[in-house]
Design an enzyme around this catalytic site. Structure first.
Site, PDB file in Angstrom:
ATOM      1  N   LYS A  91     -74.459 -25.420  70.385  1.00 51.57           N
ATOM      2  CA  LYS A  91     -73.699 -26.592  69.917  1.00 51.57           C
ATOM      3  C   LYS A  91     -72.986 -26.296  68.595  1.00 51.57           C
ATOM      4  O   LYS A  91     -71.827 -26.651  68.423  1.00 51.57           O
ATOM      5  CB  LYS A  91     -74.623 -27.807  69.739  1.00 51.57           C
ATOM      6  CG  LYS A  91     -75.310 -28.249  71.015  1.00 51.57           C
ATOM      7  CD  LYS A  91     -76.137 -29.516  70.816  1.00 51.57           C
ATOM      8  CE  LYS A  91     -77.347 -29.360  69.910  1.00 51.57           C
ATOM      9  NZ  LYS A  91     -78.411 -28.476  70.421  1.00 51.57           N
ATOM     10  N   ARG A 121     -79.740 -38.005  69.823  1.00 51.54           N
ATOM     11  CA  ARG A 121     -80.845 -37.227  70.394  1.00 51.54           C
ATOM     12  C   ARG A 121     -81.858 -38.132  71.083  1.00 51.54           C
ATOM     13  O   ARG A 121     -82.851 -37.633  71.616  1.00 51.54           O
ATOM     14  CB  ARG A 121     -81.537 -36.443  69.277  1.00 51.54           C
ATOM     15  CG  ARG A 121     -81.105 -34.984  69.227  1.00 51.54           C
ATOM     16  CD  ARG A 121     -81.932 -34.318  68.152  1.00 51.54           C
ATOM     17  NE  ARG A 121     -82.003 -32.898  68.247  1.00 51.54           N
ATOM     18  CZ  ARG A 121     -81.190 -32.045  67.641  1.00 51.54           C
ATOM     19  NH1 ARG A 121     -80.162 -32.475  66.963  1.00 51.54           N
ATOM     20  NH2 ARG A 121     -81.398 -30.747  67.723  1.00 51.54           N
ATOM     21  N   ARG A 155     -81.655 -16.153  66.419  1.00 54.23           N
ATOM     22  CA  ARG A 155     -80.527 -16.795  65.721  1.00 54.23           C
ATOM     23  C   ARG A 155     -80.596 -16.554  64.210  1.00 54.23           C
ATOM     24  O   ARG A 155     -81.643 -16.657  63.592  1.00 54.23           O
ATOM     25  CB  ARG A 155     -80.556 -18.296  65.990  1.00 54.23           C
ATOM     26  CG  ARG A 155     -79.490 -19.067  65.216  1.00 54.23           C
ATOM     27  CD  ARG A 155     -79.234 -20.410  65.786  1.00 54.23           C
ATOM     28  NE  ARG A 155     -80.388 -21.291  65.805  1.00 54.23           N
ATOM     29  CZ  ARG A 155     -80.395 -22.463  66.427  1.00 54.23           C
ATOM     30  NH1 ARG A 155     -79.334 -22.873  67.087  1.00 54.23           N
ATOM     31  NH2 ARG A 155     -81.478 -23.220  66.398  1.00 54.23           N
ATOM     32  N   ARG A 163     -83.320 -19.926  60.125  1.00 53.79           N
ATOM     33  CA  ARG A 163     -83.695 -21.317  59.863  1.00 53.79           C
ATOM     34  C   ARG A 163     -85.215 -21.470  59.896  1.00 53.79           C
ATOM     35  O   ARG A 163     -85.881 -20.863  60.725  1.00 53.79           O
ATOM     36  CB  ARG A 163     -83.068 -22.232  60.924  1.00 53.79           C
ATOM     37  CG  ARG A 163     -81.673 -22.653  60.569  1.00 53.79           C
ATOM     38  CD  ARG A 163     -80.969 -23.343  61.691  1.00 53.79           C
ATOM     39  NE  ARG A 163     -81.766 -24.334  62.407  1.00 53.79           N
ATOM     40  CZ  ARG A 163     -81.271 -25.137  63.353  1.00 53.79           C
ATOM     41  NH1 ARG A 163     -80.003 -25.047  63.694  1.00 53.79           N
ATOM     42  NH2 ARG A 163     -82.046 -26.016  63.958  1.00 53.79           N
ATOM     43  N   ARG A 203     -89.748 -28.008  70.133  1.00 54.46           N
ATOM     44  CA  ARG A 203     -88.427 -28.661  70.168  1.00 54.46           C
ATOM     45  C   ARG A 203     -87.937 -28.814  71.603  1.00 54.46           C
ATOM     46  O   ARG A 203     -87.286 -29.787  71.944  1.00 54.46           O
ATOM     47  CB  ARG A 203     -87.415 -27.853  69.343  1.00 54.46           C
ATOM     48  CG  ARG A 203     -87.527 -28.169  67.860  1.00 54.46           C
ATOM     49  CD  ARG A 203     -87.028 -27.052  67.005  1.00 54.46           C
ATOM     50  NE  ARG A 203     -85.608 -26.856  67.067  1.00 54.46           N
ATOM     51  CZ  ARG A 203     -85.011 -25.738  66.680  1.00 54.46           C
ATOM     52  NH1 ARG A 203     -85.717 -24.718  66.241  1.00 54.46           N
ATOM     53  NH2 ARG A 203     -83.710 -25.639  66.721  1.00 54.46           N
TER      54      ARG A 203
HETATM   55  P1  AMP Z   1     -80.094 -28.980  64.899  1.00 55.33           P
HETATM   56  O1  AMP Z   1     -79.438 -28.356  63.714  1.00 55.33           O
HETATM   57  O2  AMP Z   1     -79.168 -29.907  65.633  1.00 55.33           O
HETATM   58  O3  AMP Z   1     -80.750 -27.966  65.802  1.00 55.33           O
HETATM   59  O4  AMP Z   1     -81.257 -29.906  64.340  1.00 55.33           O
HETATM   60  C1  AMP Z   1     -82.377 -29.356  63.664  1.00 55.33           C
HETATM   61  C2  AMP Z   1     -83.477 -30.382  63.553  1.00 55.33           C
HETATM   62  O5  AMP Z   1     -83.027 -31.516  62.783  1.00 55.33           O
HETATM   63  C3  AMP Z   1     -83.953 -30.983  64.869  1.00 55.33           C
HETATM   64  O6  AMP Z   1     -84.909 -30.171  65.518  1.00 55.33           O
HETATM   65  C4  AMP Z   1     -84.543 -32.309  64.380  1.00 55.33           C
HETATM   66  O7  AMP Z   1     -85.796 -32.107  63.775  1.00 55.33           O
HETATM   67  C5  AMP Z   1     -83.575 -32.718  63.282  1.00 55.33           C
HETATM   68  N1  AMP Z   1     -82.471 -33.530  63.827  1.00 55.33           N
HETATM   69  C6  AMP Z   1     -81.158 -33.158  63.959  1.00 55.33           C
HETATM   70  N2  AMP Z   1     -80.423 -34.130  64.499  1.00 55.33           N
HETATM   71  C7  AMP Z   1     -81.269 -35.154  64.736  1.00 55.33           C
HETATM   72  C8  AMP Z   1     -81.139 -36.448  65.311  1.00 55.33           C
HETATM   73  N3  AMP Z   1     -79.949 -36.887  65.777  1.00 55.33           N
HETATM   74  N4  AMP Z   1     -82.247 -37.249  65.382  1.00 55.33           N
HETATM   75  C9  AMP Z   1     -83.437 -36.831  64.929  1.00 55.33           C
HETATM   76  N5  AMP Z   1     -83.649 -35.629  64.381  1.00 55.33           N
HETATM   77  C10 AMP Z   1     -82.588 -34.777  64.281  1.00 55.33           C
END
Ligand code: AMP
Length: 212
Positions: A13, A86, A125, A156, A167
């Protein structure tokens, strides 16, 4: 054009959002990035968020919703929502917010990645501290520097095998139902994620043109 980009962790993404942002001059809103910035600021809120994210759980819906509205209000550009919604509750919040702000979602793009690929992708990653490029390294011989700008690469904190596995479970439980929420909206399209980033991007551009 206001796009929701969906996909499991590691689906690409972030990579595809960067490409779309550049091609169509869109505003990229990544909830994950916003949360990581809050963590990096060292605030009390950031510490709470780190505890949640690093264990692979979702941050509460209310926290995300309030963060997001200002970001949407502050731009006239079309938007890519990366990593949001999400949960179905977040999808409802997004609908209401867009209506209130006189905007409309135009596309929901799902990057579909076979499960077997997910953990490997996440664990390989790396992201560049300087230019933000996301890349995948050979875990046995990882790179230290970004091949694009020589910046330092980092992993990360939530990209560990244990967190990645959790996750994925959370994705199945809370995020996949969002697909059903959009399925019959006339805006939902899927592309295959197990291709090169360039091929995935080509497919996304094609489906964006199909749904108008
Ligand atoms: P990402 O960078 O999109 O992979 O997000 C990393 C982490 O941030 C996720 O595993 C969640 O813990 C948190 N996170 C990101 N977006 C959301 C969301 N829309 N709702 C809840 N937690 C989020």
């Amino acid at each position: 054009m206001n796009i929701v980009l969906m996909g499991c962790p590691g689906a690409g993404k972030g990579t595809q959002s960067a490409k779309l942002q550049q091609k169509f001059d869109l505003q990229h809103i990544s909830t994950g990035e916003v949360l990581r910035k809050e963590i990096a600021s060292g605030s009390e809120l950031g510490k709470q968020i780190a505890g949640i994210i690093n264990n692979g759980n979702l941050v509460p819906d209310e926290m995300i919703a309030s963060m997001l509205e200002n970001k949407v209000k502050n731009t006239e550009k079309g938007i890519i929502f990366d990593g949001f919604p999400r949960t179905v509750a977040q999808a409802r919040v997004l609908d209401e917010m867009m209506k209130r702000l006189g905007r409309d979602l135009t596309h929901v793009v799902m990057i579909d990645l076979p499960e077997g690929e997910v953990i490997n992708r996440i664990c390989s990653r790396r992201q560049c501290k300087k230019c933000g490029a996301i890349l995948h390294v050979d875990i046995k011989a990882p790179l230290a520097n970004c091949p694009v700008c020589e910046g330092e690469l980092y992993t990360r904190a939530d990209d560990t095998p244990q967190s990645a596995k959790h996750r994925l479970e959370v994705y199945h439980r809370d995020t996949l139902p969002v697909k059903n929420y959009y399925l019959n909206s006339g805006k939902y399209v899927e592309v295959k994620g197990d291709q090169t980033p360039e091929q995935v991007f080509e497919d996304i551009v094609k489906v964006l043109e199909k749904v108008k």
